[in-house]
Scaffold this motif. Structure first.
Motif, short mmCIF file in Angstrom:
data_model
loop_
_atom_site.label_atom_id
_atom_site.label_comp_id
_atom_site.label_asym_id
_atom_site.label_seq_id
_atom_site.Cartn_x
_atom_site.Cartn_y
_atom_site.Cartn_z
N UNK A 1 0.83 -1.19 0.00
CA UNK A 1 0.00 0.00 0.00
C UNK A 1 0.87 1.25 0.00
N UNK A 2 0.38 2.28 -0.64
CA UNK A 2 1.07 3.56 -0.71
C UNK A 2 0.11 4.64 -0.26
N UNK A 3 0.58 5.52 0.58
CA UNK A 3 -0.20 6.69 0.96
C UNK A 3 0.50 7.93 0.44
N UNK A 4 -0.28 8.83 -0.12
CA UNK A 4 0.26 10.05 -0.73
C UNK A 4 -0.35 11.26 -0.06
N UNK A 5 0.49 12.23 0.27
CA UNK A 5 0.02 13.46 0.92
C UNK A 5 0.54 14.65 0.13
N UNK A 6 -0.42 15.45 -0.38
CA UNK A 6 -0.06 16.64 -1.16
C UNK A 6 -0.05 17.89 -0.29
N UNK A 7 0.68 18.88 -0.76
CA UNK A 7 0.67 20.21 -0.12
C UNK A 7 1.05 21.24 -1.16
N UNK A 8 0.78 22.50 -0.85
CA UNK A 8 1.23 23.58 -1.70
C UNK A 8 0.17 24.30 -2.50
N UNK A 9 -1.08 23.84 -2.44
CA UNK A 9 -2.13 24.54 -3.17
C UNK A 9 -2.47 25.87 -2.53
N UNK A 10 -3.32 26.63 -3.21
CA UNK A 10 -3.74 27.91 -2.66
C UNK A 10 -4.31 28.80 -3.73
N UNK A 11 -4.44 30.07 -3.37
CA UNK A 11 -4.97 31.10 -4.27
C UNK A 11 -3.81 31.90 -4.85
N UNK A 12 -3.82 32.09 -6.15
CA UNK A 12 -2.76 32.85 -6.81
C UNK A 12 -3.37 33.68 -7.93
N UNK A 23 4.39 13.67 -0.92
CA UNK A 23 5.26 12.69 -0.28
C UNK A 23 4.53 11.37 -0.18
N UNK A 24 5.17 10.30 -0.62
CA UNK A 24 4.58 8.97 -0.56
C UNK A 24 5.23 8.13 0.51
N UNK A 37 -2.71 14.67 -11.53
CA UNK A 37 -3.95 14.83 -12.26
C UNK A 37 -4.66 16.05 -11.68
N UNK A 38 -5.64 16.55 -12.39
CA UNK A 38 -6.45 17.64 -11.86
C UNK A 38 -7.89 17.48 -12.30
N UNK A 100 3.03 1.37 -13.07
CA UNK A 100 3.03 1.82 -14.46
C UNK A 100 1.99 2.89 -14.71
N UNK A 101 1.20 3.19 -13.71
CA UNK A 101 0.13 4.18 -13.87
C UNK A 101 -0.32 4.69 -12.53
N UNK A 102 -1.55 5.17 -12.46
CA UNK A 102 -2.08 5.78 -11.25
C UNK A 102 -2.83 4.76 -10.40
N UNK A 103 -2.06 3.98 -9.65
CA UNK A 103 -2.67 2.98 -8.79
C UNK A 103 -3.12 3.57 -7.46
N UNK A 104 -2.43 4.59 -7.02
CA UNK A 104 -2.71 5.22 -5.73
C UNK A 104 -2.91 6.72 -5.94
N UNK A 105 -3.82 7.28 -5.12
CA UNK A 105 -4.18 8.69 -5.25
C UNK A 105 -4.09 9.37 -3.89
N UNK A 106 -3.67 10.63 -3.92
CA UNK A 106 -3.73 11.46 -2.72
C UNK A 106 -5.11 12.05 -2.56
#
Length: 115
Positions: A1-12, A23-24, A37-38, A100-106
């Motif tokens: 299993x992989x856990x992914x945590x994103x950061x850095x979004x906001x208003x610009x 970070x995975x 992805x978005x 090989x692709x997007x098996x795990x998602x944050x």
């Protein structure tokens, strides 16, 4: 299993920059390919960019020359440097990983480009 945590979004503001980080944790072999992805409001999720553990990159046409994807030295991190942001870039951005692709998602980080 992989856990992914994103950061850095906001208003610009339009024309501005943001850097997303992810970070995975878990099997490094399950993170051979990492990417972003978005999903914009009312639209389908779309691929933004991917990078392999060997450094090969792939971008959707609309972000080429503006966005740069990169891996950290530890290979369990991925970054997305976004420059010259436009209102059309407004979306929730998701970090992905897989053999090989997007098996795990944050859980996603929101980017809003607005004046």
């Amino acid at each position: 299993q992989v856990q992914l945590v994103e950061s850095g979004g906001g208003l610009v503001q339009p024309g501005g920059s943001l850097r997303l980080s992810c970070v995975g944790s878990g099997s490094i072999f399950s993170m051979s390919v990492m990417g972003w992805y978005r999903q914009a409001p009312g639209k389908q999720r779309e691929l933004v960019a991917t990078v392999t553990s060997g450094g090969s990159t792939n971008y959707r046409d609309s972000v080429k020359g503006r966005f740069t994807i990169s891996r950290g030295n530890a290979k369990n991190t991925v970054y997305l440097q976004m420059n010259s942001l436009q209102p059309a870039d407004t979306a929730v951005y998701y970090c992905t990983a897989g053999r090989a692709g997007a098996d795990y998602w944050g859980q996603g980080t929101r980017v809003t480009v607005s004046s």
